[in-house]
Motif scaffolding. Structure first.
Motif, PDB file in Angstrom:
ATOM      1  N   PRO A 110      32.748  -3.078  -4.610  1.00 21.29           N
ATOM      2  CA  PRO A 110      32.038  -2.589  -5.795  1.00 21.29           C
ATOM      3  C   PRO A 110      32.949  -2.320  -6.985  1.00 21.29           C
ATOM      4  N   LEU A 111      34.192  -1.864  -6.707  1.00 19.29           N
ATOM      5  CA  LEU A 111      35.107  -1.551  -7.813  1.00 19.29           C
ATOM      6  C   LEU A 111      35.424  -2.808  -8.613  1.00 19.29           C
ATOM      7  N   LEU A 112      35.813  -3.870  -7.902  1.00 21.52           N
ATOM      8  CA  LEU A 112      36.164  -5.113  -8.596  1.00 21.52           C
ATOM      9  C   LEU A 112      34.955  -5.692  -9.311  1.00 21.52           C
ATOM     10  N   THR A 113      33.795  -5.655  -8.652  1.00 19.19           N
ATOM     11  CA  THR A 113      32.585  -6.163  -9.290  1.00 19.19           C
ATOM     12  C   THR A 113      32.318  -5.417 -10.581  1.00 19.19           C
ATOM     13  N   GLY A 114      32.426  -4.091 -10.500  1.00 19.99           N
ATOM     14  CA  GLY A 114      32.186  -3.277 -11.691  1.00 19.99           C
ATOM     15  C   GLY A 114      33.130  -3.658 -12.821  1.00 19.99           C
ATOM     16  N   ILE A 115      34.415  -3.852 -12.477  1.00 21.28           N
ATOM     17  CA  ILE A 115      35.399  -4.174 -13.516  1.00 21.28           C
ATOM     18  C   ILE A 115      35.083  -5.531 -14.144  1.00 21.28           C
TER      19      ILE A 115
ATOM     20  N   LEU B 172      32.239  -7.001 -14.319  1.00 24.28           N
ATOM     21  CA  LEU B 172      31.013  -6.916 -15.120  1.00 24.28           C
ATOM     22  C   LEU B 172      31.270  -6.286 -16.486  1.00 24.28           C
ATOM     23  N   LEU B 173      32.321  -5.435 -16.570  1.00 20.16           N
ATOM     24  CA  LEU B 173      32.627  -4.799 -17.858  1.00 20.16           C
ATOM     25  C   LEU B 173      32.933  -5.843 -18.932  1.00 20.16           C
ATOM     26  N   PHE B 174      33.426  -7.012 -18.500  1.00 15.47           N
ATOM     27  CA  PHE B 174      33.794  -8.034 -19.479  1.00 15.47           C
ATOM     28  C   PHE B 174      32.572  -8.729 -20.082  1.00 15.47           C
ATOM     29  N   PHE B 175      31.448  -8.702 -19.364  1.00 17.08           N
ATOM     30  CA  PHE B 175      30.296  -9.476 -19.830  1.00 17.08           C
ATOM     31  C   PHE B 175      29.064  -8.594 -20.006  1.00 17.08           C
ATOM     32  N   PRO B 176      29.120  -7.655 -20.956  1.00 17.75           N
ATOM     33  CA  PRO B 176      27.995  -6.730 -21.058  1.00 17.75           C
ATOM     34  C   PRO B 176      26.684  -7.388 -21.461  1.00 17.75           C
ATOM     35  N   LYS B 177      26.747  -8.495 -22.199  1.00 13.25           N
ATOM     36  CA  LYS B 177      25.495  -9.044 -22.731  1.00 13.25           C
ATOM     37  C   LYS B 177      24.867 -10.101 -21.835  1.00 13.25           C
ATOM     38  N   LYS B 178      25.630 -10.578 -20.839  1.00  5.45           N
ATOM     39  CA  LYS B 178      25.081 -11.650 -19.992  1.00  5.45           C
ATOM     40  C   LYS B 178      24.355 -11.042 -18.808  1.00  5.45           C
ATOM     41  N   VAL B 179      23.087 -10.725 -19.010  1.00  5.96           N
ATOM     42  CA  VAL B 179      22.359  -9.930 -18.030  1.00  5.96           C
ATOM     43  C   VAL B 179      22.135 -10.703 -16.732  1.00  5.96           C
ATOM     44  N   THR B 180      21.820 -11.994 -16.839  1.00  3.56           N
ATOM     45  CA  THR B 180      21.554 -12.767 -15.622  1.00  3.56           C
ATOM     46  C   THR B 180      22.798 -12.821 -14.741  1.00  3.56           C
ATOM     47  N   PHE B 181      23.941 -13.078 -15.398  1.00  2.00           N
ATOM     48  CA  PHE B 181      25.199 -13.111 -14.654  1.00  2.00           C
ATOM     49  C   PHE B 181      25.444 -11.774 -13.961  1.00  2.00           C
TER      50      PHE B 181
ATOM     51  N   ARG C  46      18.829  -1.112 -21.600  1.00  2.00           N
ATOM     52  CA  ARG C  46      19.749  -0.421 -20.693  1.00  2.00           C
ATOM     53  C   ARG C  46      20.652  -1.412 -19.978  1.00  2.00           C
ATOM     54  N   GLU C  47      20.101  -2.561 -19.596  1.00  2.55           N
ATOM     55  CA  GLU C  47      20.901  -3.538 -18.855  1.00  2.55           C
ATOM     56  C   GLU C  47      22.089  -4.006 -19.680  1.00  2.55           C
ATOM     57  N   LYS C  48      21.891  -4.078 -21.003  1.00  4.21           N
ATOM     58  CA  LYS C  48      22.984  -4.550 -21.847  1.00  4.21           C
ATOM     59  C   LYS C  48      24.042  -3.480 -22.061  1.00  4.21           C
ATOM     60  N   TYR C  49      23.681  -2.219 -21.800  1.00  2.00           N
ATOM     61  CA  TYR C  49      24.662  -1.162 -22.007  1.00  2.00           C
ATOM     62  C   TYR C  49      25.268  -0.706 -20.692  1.00  2.00           C
ATOM     63  N   TYR C  50      25.859  -1.655 -19.964  1.00  4.37           N
ATOM     64  CA  TYR C  50      26.699  -1.340 -18.808  1.00  4.37           C
ATOM     65  C   TYR C  50      25.958  -0.631 -17.685  1.00  4.37           C
ATOM     66  N   TYR C  51      24.689  -0.963 -17.477  1.00  3.56           N
ATOM     67  CA  TYR C  51      24.004  -0.332 -16.343  1.00  3.56           C
ATOM     68  C   TYR C  51      24.616  -0.782 -15.023  1.00  3.56           C
ATOM     69  N   TYR C  52      24.736  -2.113 -14.843  1.00  8.17           N
ATOM     70  CA  TYR C  52      25.203  -2.624 -13.551  1.00  8.17           C
ATOM     71  C   TYR C  52      26.653  -2.242 -13.231  1.00  8.17           C
ATOM     72  N   PRO C  53      27.600  -2.314 -14.210  1.00  2.00           N
ATOM     73  CA  PRO C  53      28.952  -1.850 -13.877  1.00  2.00           C
ATOM     74  C   PRO C  53      28.980  -0.414 -13.369  1.00  2.00           C
ATOM     75  N   PHE C  54      28.258   0.481 -14.050  1.00  2.00           N
ATOM     76  CA  PHE C  54      28.346   1.873 -13.629  1.00  2.00           C
ATOM     77  C   PHE C  54      27.617   2.112 -12.322  1.00  2.00           C
ATOM     78  N   PHE C  55      26.605   1.286 -12.045  1.00  2.00           N
ATOM     79  CA  PHE C  55      25.970   1.335 -10.732  1.00  2.00           C
ATOM     80  C   PHE C  55      27.015   1.039  -9.663  1.00  2.00           C
ATOM     81  N   GLN C  56      27.825  -0.005  -9.899  1.00  2.00           N
ATOM     82  CA  GLN C  56      28.856  -0.369  -8.925  1.00  2.00           C
ATOM     83  C   GLN C  56      29.922   0.715  -8.810  1.00  2.00           C
TER      84      GLN C  56
END
Lengths: 113, 140, 494
Positions: free
Chosen positions: C12-17, C19-28, C104-114
């Motif tokens: 999860p840590l690496l995934t989160g990091i 994901l931080l690079f691609f905040p706007k690509k929601v599908t990815f 919300r998805e565009k504002y780092y929801y998934y990274p912080f979830f991880q």
């Protein structure tokens, strides 16, 4: 010296608690950061304030200082730095959004909309 | 009201580079002496904050046109990535090693893998600090 | 295979990091988070079998020998909870795909979830008290962001209090660590456990430290009387976030009490564990009183989170094998079923357009599936035999009786009945009663919202039906806690 430092930690906790009990955001945030500092001072004191050489290889010395508490404090300080700055921004946003920095007016109600 | 900060601006032009140079010194000093990635990063960040105070946010953005959130992410990736190296060598996570190398001009130097981790920390600290300052500063 | 133990933290840590690079690509972001969560489930289940076959797995970070370095310890309790966490997080992630809005998805929801998952898993796996503090902070900072994520008025208001309570409890945590280090001179849990026996002259101050830690973890884990912050703040964020909070966050506090009160602070059990038992009983009672009193479905469920805290900690306080096994079973069951219930309640709020019981009714007409799934989940929560709650409660009662705590067992029974009442009230008022909803999708549809809850209910049924298979794993976990020598030997390798 340990006694003095313990008293200092107590004073910091006391001052922090007083600040947290007030109603304004900014005072509360400063209060939490003072409480954290109290905890850090306590950690430093509890490990013993003995005088000794830095614990490095190749240094001739009779006594060494315990490096662990310093590592712990550094970690704790970094964390409290991050949290305090987040808390500041949060307080600022909450003030902008709700139009008040008085915690008395921020009491929860039953409606969630 | 337009304030007159000519003294601050003039002083900043000189002091900025002194702080930056000292921060790099602090960063490389970290392995055996007091210093390291955290304090070096914080000092670099404080130099940039000084620039931001003396001029304005646009100035900093012109000089450094990067998204500091990405700097944070890059730093985190570097730091965790150095840990991942341990998977390749079959040693416990975050193991470190060092060796001595001779360079043409500098002479013999110690190079440690811990330095790579410190680069990550350095970037994270700069990124986080400036993101925070910008977030508060922009909203006026 | 030395590094296998850290994988559940690293994924999860690496995934989160990344994901931080691609905040706007929601599908990815969705695809990568999904892959990471599935991977986490696989890795943690593999670790369960590895621990089962080869005993406790440890990893000395950076090659530093314990007790000097930080050590990660995957014993059975930790790894069972990590597996449960991974399953719950996968389900909640699936639910977020359909329920979290694009902003919300565009504002780092998934990274912080991880990052939140990183903190939770790390707190389970670490073998060092200060490292536990660090992972607590990772988890808490991620949770601060998720609770305020979206920045609605009610979220800002509640998160300020949430952050305040947690910052103060963190400061107390550091103070507790300071005292513990002063007395024992170590922070490694195995080393502490070994030393605590030889510190008999220091017993009174150790008791003070034990109670200080109880306050710290009680604040995070919502123990009576320290749960006051929980109901309002957990009801504020969107249901996917509330689900992950209700299912996981308080459980980390409970786990920490579990660990420290079974491995470390066992010098004066007559005092410390009696306090724990009484507080657990009061937690059950006051939690259920709150659940019965409220009319808001989210609030009812949130108060039920508090009841579960009481049940598990009562099992810990008995210090018997049945009590420990019951606590572990109930902890796993509760993580799964609370996750499922929060998701179902979230779906209910979506279709009814309100969270107030008075304004909803007759949902069963258009949403029969939702209704019966909710009913099944409630049955599991209360402990009707084929589902997961039964075995945990049975063992807890056995443990309580063999420890002679008849009053608390009685309180447990009564509060179980009241839990049933509070949840069935939602079912009767919300799904039956006067029909308030004219069309099937008047306020929103349940598209994609039911599958995640179905997964969790299936897992819950699996825990219940497969209790026979799960039993040896839980028995190993309880044995390690009852006999800390096993833990100490595995960590310090003496």
């Amino acid at each position: 010296m340990e006694i003095l430092m313990s008293i200092l930690a107590g004073v910091l906790f006391m001052a922090g608690t007083y600040m947290v009990l007030s109603r304004s955001f900014i005072r509360i945030i400063i209060g939490t950061s003072i409480i954290s500092h109290g905890a850090h001072v306590l950690l430093l004191t509890m490990a013993g304030l003995k005088t000794g050489a830095p614990p490095l290889l190749g240094l001739e010395a009779g006594t060494y200082s315990d490096p662990l508490p310093q590592a712990l404090i550094l970690t704790a300080i970094v964390i409290s730095f991050g949290v305090t700055s987040f808390f500041m921004v949060l307080g600022y946003r909450a003030y902008k959004e709700t139009g008040t920095d008085d915690t008395d007016r921020l009491r929860g109600t039953d409606s969630y909309d | 009201m337009k304030s007159n900060d000519v003294i601050l601006q003039t002083a900043t032009k000189f002091v900025l580079f002194i702080i930056l140079a000292f921060s790099v010194y602090m960063f490389f000093n970290g392995h055996h002496e007091p210093g390291g990635g955290f304090i070096g990063g914080l000092m670099t960040a404080s130099a940039l904050v000084l620039l931001l105070l003396a001029y304005d946010i646009e100035m900093v953005r012109n000089i450094l046109p990067v998204d500091f959130k990405l700097v944070t992410a890059a730093g985190l990736l570097t730091a965790v990535g150095t840990g991942l190296g341990s998977f390749l060598f079959g040693v416990p996570f975050l193991s470190q090693t060092f060796d001595y190398f001779t360079f043409p001009v500098l002479g013999e130097l110690e190079l440690a893998t811990a330095l790579l981790f410190d680069v990550g920390v350095y970037l994270v600290v700069i990124g986080v600090t400036l993101t925070i300052i910008q977030t508060i500063g922009e909203d006026q | 295979m030395t590094n296998f133990v850290i994988l559940p933290i690293l994924i999860p840590l690496l995934t989160g990091i990344i994901l931080l690079f691609f905040p706007k690509k929601v599908t990815f972001q969705k695809v990568l988070s999904f892959i990471a969560s599935v991977l986490l489930v696989i890795v943690s289940v593999m670790l369960v079998f590895q621990v089962h076959n080869n005993g406790i797995q440890t990893l000395e970070l950076g090659g530093w020998q314990p007790p000097f370095g930080i050590v990660l310890v995957a014993d059975m309790l930790a790894i069972l909870l990590v597996s449960t966490t991974s399953i719950v997080s996968l389900a909640v992630l699936l639910y977020s795909f359909y329920s979290i809005d694009a902003e919300r998805e565009k504002y780092y929801y998934y990274p912080f979830f991880q990052f939140l998952i990183t903190g939770v898993v790390g707190a389970f796996l670490t073998g060092d008290i200060f490292n536990l503090f660090v992972f607590f902070e990772v988890m808490l900072i991620a949770s601060y962001i998720l609770i305020v994520h979206g920045g609605t008025k009610v979220q800002l208001r509640e998160s300020f209090k949430y952050v305040l309570v947690n910052v103060i409890s963190s400061a107390l945590f550091v103070a507790g660590v300071a005292y513990l280090y002063a007395v024992a001179g170590t922070l490694n849990m195995a080393h502490l456990s070994e030393r605590i026996g030889s510190l008999e002259t220091q017993a009174p101050i150790l008791t003070v430290i034990a109670v200080l830690f109880l306050i710290v973890f009680g604040l995070k884990g919502a123990l009576f009387p320290l749960y006051f912050w929980l109901p309002a703040s957990y009801a504020a964020p969107p249901s996917a976030i509330a689900a992950i909070f209700g299912a996981l966050l308080t459980k980390v506090g409970i786990y920490s009490i579990f660990r420290t009160y079974s491995v470390v602070f066992v010098h004066d059990t007559g005092y410390t564990h009696q306090i724990l038992a009484v507080l657990a009983a009061l937690t059950m009672i006051f939690g259920v009183v709150g659940a019965v009193a409220h009319q808001d479905v989210k609030k009812i469920l949130v108060y039920n989170v508090i009841v579960a805290v009481g049940f598990v900690l009562f099992g810990v306080s008995t210090l018997t094998e049945e009590g420990f096994m019951g606590a572990i079973f109930y902890l796993m069951h509760d993580m799964v079923i609370k996750g499922a219930l929060f998701l179902l309640i979230g779906a209910m709020v979506v279709v009814a357009g309100t969270s107030h019981l008075k304004d909803m009714g007759g949902l069963i007409k258009h949403h029969a599936q939702l209704g019966w799934m909710f009913f099944t989940a409630v049955m599991a929560l209360v402990g009707i035999p084929p589902l997961s709650g039964f075995i945990g409660k049975l063992l807890l009662v056995q443990g309580g009786v063999s420890a002679g705590q008849y009053w608390i067992v009685a309180a447990m029974m009564v509060s179980s009945l009241l839990v049933l009442y509070s949840m069935i009230r939602i079912f009767l008022n919300g799904f039956y009663g006067k029909i308030q909803l004219e069309h099937a999708n008047q306020y929103g549809s349940t598209k994609g919202l039911l599958l995640p809850s179905a997964i969790l209910i299936a897992v819950s049924a699996g825990i219940g039906l497969g209790a026979e298979m799960l039993y040896p794993f839980v028995a190993t976990a309880a044995e390690t806690l009852l006999h800390p020598e096993i833990y100490i030997d595995a960590v310090l390798k003496e």
